[in-house]
Design a protein around this motif. Structure first.
Motif, PDB file in Angstrom:
ATOM      1  N   ALA B  32       0.823  -1.218   0.000  1.00  0.00           N
ATOM      2  CA  ALA B  32       0.000   0.000   0.000  1.00  0.00           C
ATOM      3  C   ALA B  32       0.852   1.261   0.000  1.00  0.00           C
ATOM      4  O   ALA B  32       0.464   2.283  -0.540  1.00  0.00           O
ATOM      5  N   SER B  33       2.048   1.194   0.597  1.00  0.00           N
ATOM      6  CA  SER B  33       2.856   2.421   0.606  1.00  0.00           C
ATOM      7  C   SER B  33       4.177   2.249  -0.134  1.00  0.00           C
ATOM      8  O   SER B  33       5.101   3.026   0.066  1.00  0.00           O
ATOM      9  N   ARG B  39      -1.628  -1.026  -8.178  1.00  0.00           N
ATOM     10  CA  ARG B  39      -2.438  -2.097  -7.586  1.00  0.00           C
ATOM     11  C   ARG B  39      -2.750  -3.161  -8.631  1.00  0.00           C
ATOM     12  O   ARG B  39      -2.848  -2.878  -9.842  1.00  0.00           O
ATOM     13  N   GLU B 403      12.831  29.439  -7.765  1.00  0.00           N
ATOM     14  CA  GLU B 403      11.966  28.931  -6.691  1.00  0.00           C
ATOM     15  C   GLU B 403      10.516  28.831  -7.152  1.00  0.00           C
ATOM     16  O   GLU B 403       9.833  27.832  -6.907  1.00  0.00           O
ATOM     17  N   ASP B 414       2.830  16.995  -8.776  1.00  0.00           N
ATOM     18  CA  ASP B 414       2.060  16.431  -7.670  1.00  0.00           C
ATOM     19  C   ASP B 414       0.651  16.056  -8.107  1.00  0.00           C
ATOM     20  O   ASP B 414       0.146  14.992  -7.750  1.00  0.00           O
ATOM     21  N   ASP B 417       0.687  13.100 -10.189  1.00  0.00           N
ATOM     22  CA  ASP B 417       0.962  11.946  -9.350  1.00  0.00           C
ATOM     23  C   ASP B 417      -0.298  11.528  -8.602  1.00  0.00           C
ATOM     24  O   ASP B 417      -0.582  10.347  -8.424  1.00  0.00           O
ATOM     25  N   GLN B 418      -1.079  12.539  -8.191  1.00  0.00           N
ATOM     26  CA  GLN B 418      -2.322  12.227  -7.482  1.00  0.00           C
ATOM     27  C   GLN B 418      -3.311  11.514  -8.395  1.00  0.00           C
ATOM     28  O   GLN B 418      -3.979  10.570  -7.978  1.00  0.00           O
ATOM     29  N   LEU B 419      -3.400  12.010  -9.654  1.00  0.00           N
ATOM     30  CA  LEU B 419      -4.299  11.350 -10.612  1.00  0.00           C
ATOM     31  C   LEU B 419      -3.867   9.906 -10.825  1.00  0.00           C
ATOM     32  O   LEU B 419      -4.689   8.991 -10.890  1.00  0.00           O
ATOM     33  N   GLU B 421      -2.123   8.112  -8.763  1.00  0.00           N
ATOM     34  CA  GLU B 421      -2.364   7.383  -7.521  1.00  0.00           C
ATOM     35  C   GLU B 421      -3.852   7.023  -7.387  1.00  0.00           C
ATOM     36  O   GLU B 421      -4.207   5.958  -6.881  1.00  0.00           O
ATOM     37  N   ALA B 422      -4.704   7.942  -7.884  1.00  0.00           N
ATOM     38  CA  ALA B 422      -6.149   7.698  -7.790  1.00  0.00           C
ATOM     39  C   ALA B 422      -6.539   6.444  -8.568  1.00  0.00           C
ATOM     40  O   ALA B 422      -7.470   5.736  -8.194  1.00  0.00           O
ATOM     41  N   VAL B 423      -5.812   6.187  -9.641  1.00  0.00           N
ATOM     42  CA  VAL B 423      -6.125   4.995 -10.432  1.00  0.00           C
ATOM     43  C   VAL B 423      -5.310   3.793  -9.956  1.00  0.00           C
ATOM     44  O   VAL B 423      -5.836   2.703  -9.752  1.00  0.00           O
ATOM     45  N   GLY B 425      -3.270   3.523  -7.151  1.00  0.00           N
ATOM     46  CA  GLY B 425      -2.935   3.346  -5.750  1.00  0.00           C
ATOM     47  C   GLY B 425      -3.820   2.316  -5.070  1.00  0.00           C
ATOM     48  O   GLY B 425      -4.832   1.875  -5.605  1.00  0.00           O
ATOM     49  N   VAL B 426      -3.406   1.934  -3.871  1.00  0.00           N
ATOM     50  CA  VAL B 426      -4.139   0.922  -3.125  1.00  0.00           C
ATOM     51  C   VAL B 426      -5.063   1.606  -2.121  1.00  0.00           C
ATOM     52  O   VAL B 426      -4.613   2.421  -1.323  1.00  0.00           O
ATOM     53  N   ASN B 427      -6.353   1.283  -2.207  1.00  0.00           N
ATOM     54  CA  ASN B 427      -7.294   1.782  -1.216  1.00  0.00           C
ATOM     55  C   ASN B 427      -7.621   0.636  -0.271  1.00  0.00           C
ATOM     56  O   ASN B 427      -8.140  -0.402  -0.672  1.00  0.00           O
TER      57      ASN B 427
END
Lengths: 300, 468
Positions: B32-33, B39, B403, B414, B417-419, B421-423, B425-427
């Motif tokens: 999961a991490s 997944r 900067e 980010d 990466d979130q998108l 992870e949404a597909v 990643g492990v829930n």
């Protein structure tokens, strides 16, 4: 959007990090009292602060210079004032000696008195300011006048000017504004000292006509000294005006500089307090998100 | 004809398939991490049905199912996202690296402190102005020498620290080149494994995850991009030059000069790079720092020439010595600017006077002090102070620019990466729900086995015992 535990954790970390950074910046501002630490915090602000600081340093240098100029001119004024008194006294003595009612002996003592005044006048013409001769032009280490005894009869019979001729020391009061500092010693004193010698010698000859004719040069020479004193006074007024102006400008510059680089404490501290509250909330929310239960906790 | 024993097989297929499904769920929960983990899901499919064979057509009116099979272990993959993610990641790392190096420069120059060069320049000019008021004052002369020496030292010190920071980047560059080479050979090795597994008809999910994670690292360092071929292998390239093709890697090497450059070992071509940490390193090392160094050199050269050209016309304290240089005329760069040997340690030789034999003349000192207000830099556009102030501001702008870009690019990376992870990643809730589902199915299958067992028991032990 499908949310995963990983997303929750990453977001929590990201927001904690962002808020901690904001807290850090505000803390730095409040603790250091400066609006920015590095050029990158505010490049244009830093450039403005640099140029304000330079102007401030420069104007301080001008103020130092002006203070020195002012005291030089005060010394000059004092010396010229003394010279006027000595010249007036010499004229009075010569007038006294020129009347028919004075006798031979009295004229001789008048001559002696003028001789003393002459030596005092030479001392006045050789006045110094902080160890520098003020009537010598650039030759500030050379006494401008010396009395000489040509025929070695124990009497000074001439005066010699050893200073620089037509040399003007200039002082800059502010960028582009300069002013002559010194009064020309030769112009101011030579005629006076020579006229004094002439008057003394005339009194010694005991000839009223000759004495009478020695008065006019003395008066002319006094006029010269007076003119120099007026010139010096006018310059000194200009110097003091410049000083006033610079001092006001400095106050202005300092407040500008402070407005640019000093932290506005009221603002920064209230932001800091606000940010603290926000950070605490973020921590709490983050903690809940990270440790949120999952279905696994309920499996039996 | 239906077959009771067949029912056992059907139940067995369900037991086995759901075991695999549960194992996949376990694998998901375990990872999961894990960074880069996508997944997986056991795709269940019905077993191949059969029609009961007979001599005269159908015995039963249709095909009979044979239970459940695991078709494959599917991976939730978003290849098109990976490409965009890597590109933006490389850009963000580029600016991040630039920020890091330039922050070092900024910190080491510390121009905003009392020790800044602009403050030193101001001290120098006011030293001359002070001397012009009182040229016969020996302590003022000594003080001016002290200020001038401290100015020259400050310029030299800045030059030294800038060149040192420049050279220090070599270490990072060499380190990164080593890392690229080692990561590239790891990718090549994984490529081989992936092709082998795929050729055998299997899905090498975890190996793909591992390889893609390595490609991400390459993008961070060098802005590398990758394309995945039909057979599963990745072709990785940097700046248009291939780094990995299948099992082959092309190695990078760094020149061993003071400021290393990177080239391809195979053909000697220089590495062209415009993303990733290395791009940021090169931009800081080869453009921004040299710009400041050049600025210092210009400043030093102008300072030496303008001060000297006036100073040589002036007269020293003795009223006769003239034609002396204030700064060493042979040392006009920021690296070596210093007082001339005539002046160093000889305050009486400072030419404050414009005319000979005039100890009270401070005009030359004043003229030199007024260089402060003259536009002697940038072809008569800026004073020396303004010029250096601009250089400091430019550095500040470069940093805040870098900067901002880092922040922007990182935000895009980010959110990509979130998108992803949404597909991918492990829930954990999902996994728990699936676990229950598979567990129940498994339990039902075991119950099926015992039911069939009872049925067989009835047939074997309970039938044909009449009259016993």
């Amino acid at each position: 959007m499908r949310i995963t535990q990983q997303l929750l954790t990453e977001n929590a970390i990201k927001y904690m990090d962002e808020n901690l950074k904001r807290l850090y910046k505000l803390q730095e501002k409040v603790a250091s009292g400066k609006e920015f630490q590095n050029p990158s915090d505010n490049p244009s602000g830093v450039a403005a602060v640099f140029s304000l600081r330079s102007t401030l340093t420069t104007s301080t240098a001008y103020l130092d210079s002006i203070a020195n100029t002012d005291s030089w001119m005060t010394t000059t004024d004092f010396s010229l004032n003394q010279a006027v008194q000595l010249a007036t006294r010499a004229i009075n003595l010569a007038r006294q000696g020129g009347t028919d009612t004075v006798g031979d002996e009295q004229r001789s003592s008048l001559a002696t008195e003028i001789d003393i005044i002459l030596q005092q006048a030479v001392n006045v013409a050789n006045s110094t300011h902080e160890g520098k001769y003020i009537f010598s032009g650039f030759k500030t280490q050379t006494p401008p006048f010396s009395l000489v005894d040509n025929n070695s009869d124990g009497q000074f019979d001439d005066v010699i000017y050893n200073g620089g001729v037509n040399e003007t020391i200039t002082r800059t009061l502010s960028p582009g504004v300069s002013i002559p500092l010194n009064i020309d010693g030769k112009d101011t004193f030579e005629a006076l000292l020579k006229a004094m010698i002439a008057a003394r010698d005339a009194l010694r000859t005991n000839d009223p006509a000759q004495i009478q004719s020695a008065i006019a040069p003395l008066e002319n020479a006094l006029q010269k000294v007076n003119e120099s004193m007026t010139t010096n006074g006018a310059r000194q007024r200009q110097v003091r005006l410049a000083k006033d102006r610079l001092e006001k400008a400095q106050i202005e510059l300092k407040s500008l500089l402070s407005a640019k680089e000093d932290t506005n404490m009221t603002e920064a501290i209230s932001y800091l307090q606000h940010q603290q509250t926000v950070y605490q909330t973020v921590l709490e929310v983050g903690q809940r998100a990270i440790s949120a239960m999952s279905l696994f906790d309920l499996l039996s | 004809m239906s077959n009771l024993l067949q029912g056992l097989n059907t139940a067995l297929s369900s037991l086995l398939s759901h075991q695999i499904a549960i194992q996949t769920t376990e694998h998901n929960v375990a990872n999961a991490s894990t960074p880069g983990y996508r997944r997986q899901e056991a795709v269940l499919t019905p077993g191949i049905p059969y029609a009961v064979p007979s001599m005269r057509g159908q015995v039963v009116p249709g095909q009979i199912g044979t239970g459940v099979l695991v078709d494959r272990i599917r991976q939730y993959n978003m290849e098109f996202f990976d490409d965009r993610y890597r590109k933006i990641l490389g850009e963000s790392k580029n600016w991040d690296m630039q920020t890091n190096v330039l922050k070092q420069v900024e910190a080491s120059l510390s121009e905003t402190s009392e020790d800044g060069l602009v403050a030193k320049l101001d001290d120098f000019w006011t030293g001359w102005q002070g001397l012009s008021d009182d040229p016969t004052n020996m302590s003022l002369r000594a003080d001016l020498l002290e200020r001038a020496d401290s100015l020259a030292t400050a310029i030299r010190w800045r030059y030294d620290s800038l060149t040192k920071i420049q050279k220090d980047q070599n270490l990072t560059i060499l380190e990164r080149v080593d890392e690229i080479n080692s990561v590239a050979s790891q990718i090549a090795r994984l490529n081989v494994e992936i092709v082998t597994v795929k050729a055998a008809g299997n899905q090498p999910n975890d190996i793909i995850d591992q390889r893609d994670q390595l490609i991400n690292r390459l993008s961070e360092i060098s802005g590398a991009s990758a394309s995945i071929q039909e057979n599963g292998e990745a072709v990785v390239s940097i700046g248009g030059h291939a780094l990995v093709i299948g099992a082959t890697t092309f190695k990078l090497s760094a020149t061993s000069s003071n400021l290393s450059n990177i080239y391809w070992e195979a053909d000697g071509q220089a590495l062209t790079i415009n993303r990733g940490e290395l791009a940021g390193l090169f931009a800081a090392r080869d453009q921004i720092i040299p710009n400041i160094i050049n600025g210092l050199n210009d400043l030093a050269a102008n300072l030496v020439s303008t001060v000297n050209s006036l100073h040589t016309q002036g007269y020293a304290a003795d009223g006769t010595t003239t034609n002396l240089n204030f700064f060493d005329p042979g040392a006009t760069s920021a690296a070596d600017i210093r007082l001339s040997s005539d002046i160093d340690g000889h305050p009486e030789n400072i030419a404050a006077a414009e005319t000979a034999n005039s100890p009270g003349d401070g005009n030359m000192a004043l003229k030199i002090a007024l260089i402060r207000d003259q536009a002697v830099m940038s072809a008569g556009k800026e004073t020396i102070n303004q010029y250096y102030t601009r250089k400091v501001a430019e550095l500040g702008i470069s940093i805040s620019h870098a900067e901002t870009y880092t922040k922007d690019r990182q935000a895009v990376a980010d959110s990509l990466d979130q998108l992803r992870e949404a597909v991918s990643g492990v829930n954990l809730d999902e996994e728990a729900a699936n676990l229950i589902r598979y567990q129940r199915a498994f339990q039902a299958a075991t119950r099926m086995v015992s039911v069939i067992d009872e049925m067989l028991d009835k047939i074997i032990n309970g039938m044909g015992v009449a009259g016993r």
